[in-house]
Write an enzyme that holds these catalytic residues in place. Structure first.
Site, PDB file in Angstrom:
ATOM      1  N   TYR A 218      39.824  14.313  30.851  1.00 49.61           N
ATOM      2  CA  TYR A 218      38.626  15.103  30.644  1.00 49.61           C
ATOM      3  C   TYR A 218      38.019  15.080  32.228  1.00 49.61           C
ATOM      4  CZ  TYR A 218      34.082  16.907  29.216  1.00 49.61           C
ATOM      5  OH  TYR A 218      32.841  17.473  29.195  1.00 49.61           O
ATOM      6  N   TYR A 268      36.756  25.557  31.672  1.00 49.19           N
ATOM      7  CA  TYR A 268      36.011  24.407  30.985  1.00 49.19           C
ATOM      8  C   TYR A 268      35.580  24.758  29.528  1.00 49.19           C
ATOM      9  CZ  TYR A 268      32.646  20.990  29.749  1.00 49.19           C
ATOM     10  OH  TYR A 268      32.107  19.704  29.114  1.00 49.19           O
TER      11      TYR A 268
END
Length: 313
Positions: A218, A268
């Site tokens: 991440y 994203y």
């Protein structure tokens, strides 16, 4: 339908994307469902950001931080990054290594927002500050988009058109003393939820970090990568920044990273694209394929209550 029960789970927040896969796999394994769909959609182009509302009554712990300038996630991670640099000598060049690896992979991915848009060190070093020490390219993209993955039993997967990828291990984690989105109040703010999730993740796996062929970590902000590398056991405490040196995160490096471009350069969507990219790697269909990839770690956000999943062929 009763004869073919199914479950759908949506993902909320950067700490969540790996967890729905684990819950759905458990539901399928225990007979609660035959098909599970995990998904995430975002429309970042609509509406003002919550931190722009200066009249709202702030919840704890924001009431203790936002009046002093910690308004956005970038500000909160910037504070952790500054502490990490102070403690371990990390530099902006280390953060650039992360941004560059993600951008290089996005340059190979026609579906990425940053496809065919190279990043140079000069561009990085001269870009505007967002929240020191984080510059423009240390921050993830703003993206409208949606993704999903389907989970069925191993037996049923053998009959599917696509080559199956298996959920090997999964975990969620929240350390003691954690409070708020990003924690500054525990004994060691630089040892975050990733360390807790990792303990459970590896405990239920029959391989180790040394056996991971490719990772999807991440990356809403570049400093999360060295912190996660340490938390998930790829290197020792304080060694995450140095780990990025020498092309370690590139194809052919020690740990090819975010091979679709990640949140920094593909899109994203709260990290859900990392799961889909992990599946592509193990199917051999990635636009930046790691030769012979058979194991993949996918993580959610470090610094927040988090989750992780191990995939394998």
């Amino acid at each position: 339908r009763a004869e073919n029960p199914s479950i759908r789970l949506g993902v909320t927040g950067g700490g969540a994307p790996a967890a729905p896969g684990a819950h759905l796999a458990a539901a399928v394994a225990t007979g609660q469902a035959t098909v599970g769909v995990a998904w995430r959609s975002r429309k970042r182009g609509s509406g003002p950001r919550p931190w722009k509302n200066t009249a709202v009554q702030l919840p704890t712990p924001a009431q203790w931080t936002r009046p002093f300038g910690l308004l956005r996630p970038a500000d909160e991670i910037g504070m952790l990054a500054r502490r990490y640099m102070h403690e371990y000598g990390a530099t902006r060049d280390h953060l650039f290594n992360v941004a560059l690896a993600c951008r290089n992979r996005a340059n190979q991915n026609p579906a990425a927002m940053m496809y065919e848009r190279p990043l140079t060190r000069e561009m990085y070093m001269t870009s505007r500050w967002i929240s020191e020490p984080l510059c423009l390219f240390d921050n993830c993209l703003e993206t409208d988009g949606a993704l999903a993955c389907v989970i069925v039993s191993a037996e049923r997967a053998r009959d599917c058109r696509q080559r199956p990828v298996y959920v090997h291990s999964a975990a969620q984690g929240l350390p003691a003393q954690h409070h708020g989105m990003v924690n500054y109040w525990n004994d060691d703010p630089l040892t975050g939820p990733a360390w807790t999730a990792a303990r459970h993740l590896w405990k239920h796996a029959d391989f180790t970090p040394d056996d991971v062929d490719v990772a999807q970590i991440y990356d809403a902000f570049t400093p999360l990568i060295p912190l996660s590398l340490e938390g998930y056991g790829f290197c020792g405490r304080g060694e995450g920044a140095a780990y990025t040196e020498g092309g370690a995160l590139e194809i052919g490096g020690r740990l090819p990273l975010n091979t679709g471009g990640g949140g920094l350069s593909e899109a994203y969507v709260h990290g859900f694209n990392l799961i889909n990219e992990g599946v592509k790697q193990l199917r051999g269909t990635s636009t930046a394929q790691v030769p012979g990839a058979a194991t993949c770690l996918v993580t959610a956000g470090e610094g927040v209550p988090t989750s992780a999943i191990l995939l394998r062929n």
